[in-house]
Scaffold this motif. Structure first.
Motif, PDB file in Angstrom:
ATOM      1  N   GLY A 262       0.711  -1.465  -0.002  1.00 54.18           N
ATOM      2  CA  GLY A 262      -0.165  -0.032  -0.281  1.00 54.18           C
ATOM      3  C   GLY A 262       0.692   1.230  -0.243  1.00 54.18           C
ATOM      4  O   GLY A 262      -0.197   2.587  -0.276  1.00 54.18           O
ATOM      5  N   LEU A 263       1.968   1.193   0.551  1.00 52.95           N
ATOM      6  CA  LEU A 263       3.035   2.205  -0.002  1.00 52.95           C
ATOM      7  C   LEU A 263       3.539   2.848  -0.697  1.00 52.95           C
ATOM      8  O   LEU A 263       4.286   3.645  -1.008  1.00 52.95           O
ATOM      9  N   LEU A 264       3.678   1.991  -1.750  1.00 51.62           N
ATOM     10  CA  LEU A 264       3.978   2.154  -3.224  1.00 51.62           C
ATOM     11  C   LEU A 264       3.170   2.910  -4.355  1.00 51.62           C
ATOM     12  O   LEU A 264       4.029   3.116  -5.335  1.00 51.62           O
ATOM     13  N   GLN A 265       1.970   3.350  -3.858  1.00 54.46           N
ATOM     14  CA  GLN A 265       1.281   3.861  -4.672  1.00 54.46           C
ATOM     15  C   GLN A 265       2.136   5.477  -5.130  1.00 54.46           C
ATOM     16  O   GLN A 265       2.844   6.294  -3.821  1.00 54.46           O
ATOM     17  N   GLY A 279      17.185   9.596  -9.158  1.00 54.09           N
ATOM     18  CA  GLY A 279      16.104   8.727  -8.554  1.00 54.09           C
ATOM     19  C   GLY A 279      14.631   8.542  -8.593  1.00 54.09           C
ATOM     20  O   GLY A 279      14.012   8.051  -7.881  1.00 54.09           O
ATOM     21  N   LEU A 280      14.219   9.014  -9.596  1.00 49.64           N
ATOM     22  CA  LEU A 280      12.866   9.073  -9.540  1.00 49.64           C
ATOM     23  C   LEU A 280      12.468   8.390  -9.854  1.00 49.64           C
ATOM     24  O   LEU A 280      12.404   7.317 -11.568  1.00 49.64           O
ATOM     25  N   CYS A 281      12.182   7.540  -9.253  1.00 48.75           N
ATOM     26  CA  CYS A 281      10.790   5.888  -9.846  1.00 48.75           C
ATOM     27  C   CYS A 281       9.686   5.874  -9.609  1.00 48.75           C
ATOM     28  O   CYS A 281       9.114   5.929  -8.620  1.00 48.75           O
ATOM     29  N   ARG A 282       9.443   4.832 -10.403  1.00 51.01           N
ATOM     30  CA  ARG A 282       8.337   4.335 -10.247  1.00 51.01           C
ATOM     31  C   ARG A 282       8.510   2.252  -9.911  1.00 51.01           C
ATOM     32  O   ARG A 282       8.557   1.810 -10.610  1.00 51.01           O
ATOM     33  N   VAL A 283       7.075   2.281  -8.604  1.00 50.46           N
ATOM     34  CA  VAL A 283       7.440   1.064  -8.229  1.00 50.46           C
ATOM     35  C   VAL A 283       6.154  -0.041  -8.448  1.00 50.46           C
ATOM     36  O   VAL A 283       5.330   0.871  -7.753  1.00 50.46           O
TER      37      VAL A 283
END
Length: 287
Positions: A262-265, A279-283
């Protein structure tokens, strides 16, 4: 701990800007190199980077102390009390973006990278496609609809490789759409030795300077070179959850993993150099 009580998931990390997971001071021409596996030289992102960012996000969302400590473990000074329920592995490289004469860029991988990814994906309950056929050093495997070949060749940086079209690469393109990276028509598989060469030469190296406030010229000794994984790189990390060890917070493995997911949004900032947009990433969760 009973292994049957644990649960696993695979995370995909898609770099939206160059990703600098550094190792401190370098000893070669690059002052700030990226972290690399000792035996293979393959770049990776330490799992502690991802876990630390998500722990901070959980605190920002107002998690109560017992839930926070149950999932991530207590603060450093009390670390001996118990481990966190969620274990985050190092993020390993799967796809490296490389400049291409046609199609703008390719997302390049190799048989070894696919093999070890497939091994961990199966441990997480996923079923990736079969490994593509073997190939020679001067060859490159692409999908039938690839935008990379021209005249039977694919040109990556200063390499020209003989293109071999195979449906197996197309299956991997379809499967890897879950990473949300632009893999369609761009996936390419090269020989492991060629991949090793690209891992040394196709990362992003930039010169950084610091200006003197008074003269607005480069300050004495303030020039350094910094290495990053290019934007569009794709990595993956194995996450494993067990029941909570915290007496004040009973939490089954599935519940702990659900809280973690739930923290990956939204976007996450991973690695260093955040103030200059690195380091801007989509997980996302595989499967």
């Amino acid at each position: 701990m009973n292994p049957e009580q644990s649960t696993t998931a695979l995370l995909f990390i898609h770099a939206l800007s160059p990703l600098h997971a550094g190792t401190g001071q370098g000893i070669g021409a690059i002052d700030l190199p990226i972290a690399r596996e000792k035996a293979t030289g393959i770049p990776y992102l330490p799992g502690s980077s991802l876990k630390g960012i998500l722990r901070d996000r959980a605190q920002g969302k107002g998690w109560d102390k017992d839930t926070l400590f149950a999932v991530f473990g207590p603060e450093t000074e009390a670390a001996s009390e118990h481990a966190g329920a969620v274990q985050v592995g190092d993020a390993k490289l799967l796809l490296l973006p490389v400049r291409s004469l046609y199609g703008v860029f390719a997302l390049v991988t190799s048989p070894y990278l696919l093999e070890r990814f497939r091994r961990e994906a199966e441990m997480a309950g996923l079923t990736p496609p079969p490994l593509p056929p073997s190939l020679g050093q001067g060859q490159i495997l692409v999908a039938p609809n690839s935008r990379l070949p021209e005249g039977g060749k694919v040109y990556l940086e200063d390499l020209d490789l003989e293109a071999r079209s195979t449906p197996g690469v197309g299956e991997w393109e379809d499967w890897l759409t879950r990473t949300q990276a632009p893999v369609a028509g761009r996936l390419a598989v090269v020989h492991d030795d060629v991949m090793a060469f690209l891992l040394e030469t196709a990362t992003e190296v930039v010169a950084r300077i610091r200006l003197d406030d008074a003269t607005k010229t480069v300050a004495q000794g303030a020039l350094w070179y910094e290495e990053s994984l290019p934007a569009e790189s794709v990595l993956y990390s194995m996450v494993r959850a067990e029941p909570s060890r915290r007496k004040e917070k009973a939490l089954p493995a599935e519940a702990g993993l659900a809280l973690f997911k739930g923290l990956l949004q939204g976007a996450l900032q991973l690695g260093g150099k955040a103030t200059v947009g690195r380091g801007l990433c989509r997980v996302s969760v595989g499967g």
